[in-house]
Design an enzyme around this catalytic site. Structure first.
Site, PDB file in Angstrom:
ATOM      1  N   TYR A  77      84.037  27.242  -7.997  1.00 18.88           N
ATOM      2  CA  TYR A  77      82.809  26.832  -8.681  1.00 18.88           C
ATOM      3  C   TYR A  77      83.138  25.924  -9.865  1.00 18.88           C
ATOM      4  CZ  TYR A  77      80.506  30.622  -6.043  1.00 18.88           C
ATOM      5  OH  TYR A  77      80.037  31.454  -5.053  1.00 18.88           O
ATOM      6  N   HIS A 119      87.356  34.052  -0.271  1.00 24.59           N
ATOM      7  CA  HIS A 119      86.043  33.393  -0.312  1.00 24.59           C
ATOM      8  C   HIS A 119      85.443  33.156   1.087  1.00 24.59           C
ATOM      9  CE1 HIS A 119      83.587  30.616  -3.149  1.00 24.59           C
ATOM     10  NE2 HIS A 119      82.837  31.007  -2.156  1.00 24.59           N
TER      11      HIS A 119
END
Ligand code: NAP
Length: 281
Positions: free
Chosen positions: A65, A124
């Site tokens: 992110y 992830h």
């Protein structure tokens, strides 16, 4: 902690005995998306702090992110609290899927978060050629070193969760973070029943369908009965499921408050049935 609203809507994380809030804060888009944007740092720090004060002290971030900047902002925000007053989830990106790289990535996340440990560390996304056995060994090493407390995955199907669990000797997978909302109920076919049976927490991402569910008239109508909004109905429906917590992202205080107030009450079974007929799997 300076908790402004305490809805006391806590859920057990996996079978750890540890309690986490039913609703947390997602950080995709905070401090940039695919690259860092440093223009609103002070604003974002305030937003993250406000979420924590409102009882959403479950913060979901990732090394991916804003290329690490979201983690940096989370790190700055949590300085205002004792470390054990927040629960931090972060994730390793597939670029770092090897024993050595995963350990290095976790240490780099820790540095950006500027803290002593990560509460929950997730793979992830699965990839077709990931060395899962090796990655789970690295995860256990990180637990042994006190760098992470719990191990989890994201976007894994049942078979992959089972495979990952088979490679763990001392630890277990405590959570699987997956897309789940009223408009995307696919996990109810197999992943959710499996998670509930095995006591693995499902962390529901994109729970508001990027805000679309907040504009849903049918949900707004149901909400009227409770003095709640469409967004609150959509979130409350999710957390009414055993072992499900949700991590909406909110970028303004009004949304944060609204999301926090989706905790501490429950839709009645007849309304849940109506909603589910309207939004079938
Ligand atoms: P989301 O939470 O469903 O939607 C976020 C959007 O909803 C934002 O535009 C936000 O607007 C709006 N919103 C939030 N609260 C609202 C409210 N009460 N009323 C009206 N609109 C509201 O989508 P998401 O960001 O994709 O998912 C949430 C988090 O899940 C992410 O931030 C990330 O942490 C995680 N995630 C994980 C994965 C993964 O692969 N593990 C993938 C996707 C997402 P404002 O910003 O204006 O408040």
């Amino acid at each position: 902690m300076n908790i402004e609203i305490d809805y006391n809507d806590l859920k057990e994380l996996g079978r750890t005995g540890e309690k986490i809030p039913a609703i947390g804060l997602g950080t995709w888009g905070i401090g940039g998306s695919f690259s860092p944007d440093y223009n609103r740092d002070d604003y974002w720090v305030k937003i993250i702090r406000k979420a924590i004060e409102l009882g959403m002290w479950l913060i979901d971030t990732a090394e991916m992110y804003a290329r690490g900047h979201a983690e940096e902002l989370v790190g700055r925000a949590i300085k205002a609290f004792d470390r054990e007053e927040v629960f931090i989830i972060t994730k390793v990106w597939p670029d770092n899927y090897s024993y050595e790289k995963l350990i290095k990535a976790a240490k780099a996340s820790l540095e950006r978060l500027d803290t002593k440990y990560i509460d929950l560390y997730l793979l992830h996304w699965p990839t077709s050629n990931m060395p899962l056995r090796e990655l789970m060994r690295a995860m256990e090493y990180l637990v042994d070193q006190g760098i992470i407390r719990y191990i989890g995955v994201s976007n894994f199907d049942v078979n992959l969760v089972e495979e990952a669990r088979s490679y763990l000797s001392r630890e277990d997978i405590v959570a699987n973070e997956v897309k789940y909302s009223l408009r995307d109920r696919g996990i109810e076919r197999d992943l959710l029943p499996y998670a509930q049976k095995e006591r693995i927490t499902v962390i529901a991402y994109t729970p508001l369908e990027k805000g679309a569910l907040a504009r849903d008239r049918n949900l707004a109508k149901i909400g009227e009965k409770y003095g709640k909004t469409a967004a609150q109905v959509a979130l409350n429906w999710l957390i009414s499921k055993h072992y499900v917590v949700a991590i909406p992202k909110a970028g303004i205080e009004e949304h944060l408050r609204e999301n926090a107030e989706a905790m501490g009450w429950r839709l009645r079974p007849e309304d849940i049935m109506w909603i589910e007929k309207f939004y079938p799997i």
